[in-house]
Design a protein around this motif. Structure first.
Motif: not given
Length: 185
Positions: A31-59
């Motif tokens: 995290s200090s050498a590469m600026g690497q931080f993992f997104t917390p799972p709750t934020i991941v779930d929120l981002m995916v939920m918000l993204e799914q409202t804009h894209t529908t269907g598969q493929k």
């Protein structure tokens, strides 16, 4: 129900055990050498939920240009299976973790070890490319950048002088895949 680090989510059924372990072991130095931080799972779930409202269907095409262990890709797959997942990370260990996570979760797509900003590619894997036809997971190493979905074929170099003496880079053409969209997290 989930553990402190979001090991298993009952609503989405995705988990990132490799990322959790890696995050605990390497977090201070990376995290200090590469600026690497993992997104917390709750934020991941929120981002995916918000993204799914804009894209529908598969493929749909889903891209995470700094994928870490692939949390956003596997969470997106858990919420909307059938999309094509792309991931890229500058860290070779993270690239390999993403490949394993995508393989285990049944994602179809590709992950590359590359600097997404400088457009420097190192290696990559195609994951579960033949899952529908042969019925079992596959991991295929990509031998050259031109075989990767991240490769953009340059057109004729047409640089011209811009105001203030700056140069405009040559135009490139993006690779269109199955006339689908690409989503950027």
């Amino acid at each position: 129900m989930s553990c402190q680090y979001g090991c298993i989510h009952s609503e989405t059924d995705w988990y990132d055990t490799l990322g959790i372990i890696y995050e605990i072991i390497a977090s201070r130095w990376k995290s200090s050498a590469m600026g690497q931080f993992f997104t917390p799972p709750t934020i991941v779930d929120l981002m995916v939920m918000l993204e799914q409202t804009h894209t529908t269907g598969q493929k749909q095409k889903v891209l995470d240009p700094c994928c870490g262990s692939g949390r956003m890709l596997i969470a997106s797959h858990a919420k909307a299976p059938g999309n094509f997942q792309f991931g890229a990370d500058i860290d070779p260990i993270c690239t390999k973790m993403t490949a394993i996570n995508m393989l285990v979760h049944g994602c179809v797509g590709e992950v590359s070890c590359m600097d997404s900003i400088a457009y420097e590619w190192r290696f990559g894997y195609k994951i579960n490319t033949y899952l529908n036809s042969i019925g079992h997971p596959t991991l295929i190493k990509i031998e050259k950048f031109e075989d990767s979905y991240f490769y953009v074929k340059p057109t004729k170099a047409q640089t011209k002088a811009a105001p203030r003496g700056e140069f405009v880079p040559a135009k490139t053409e993006a690779k269109v895949l199955n006339n689908g969209q690409m989503t950027l997290f």
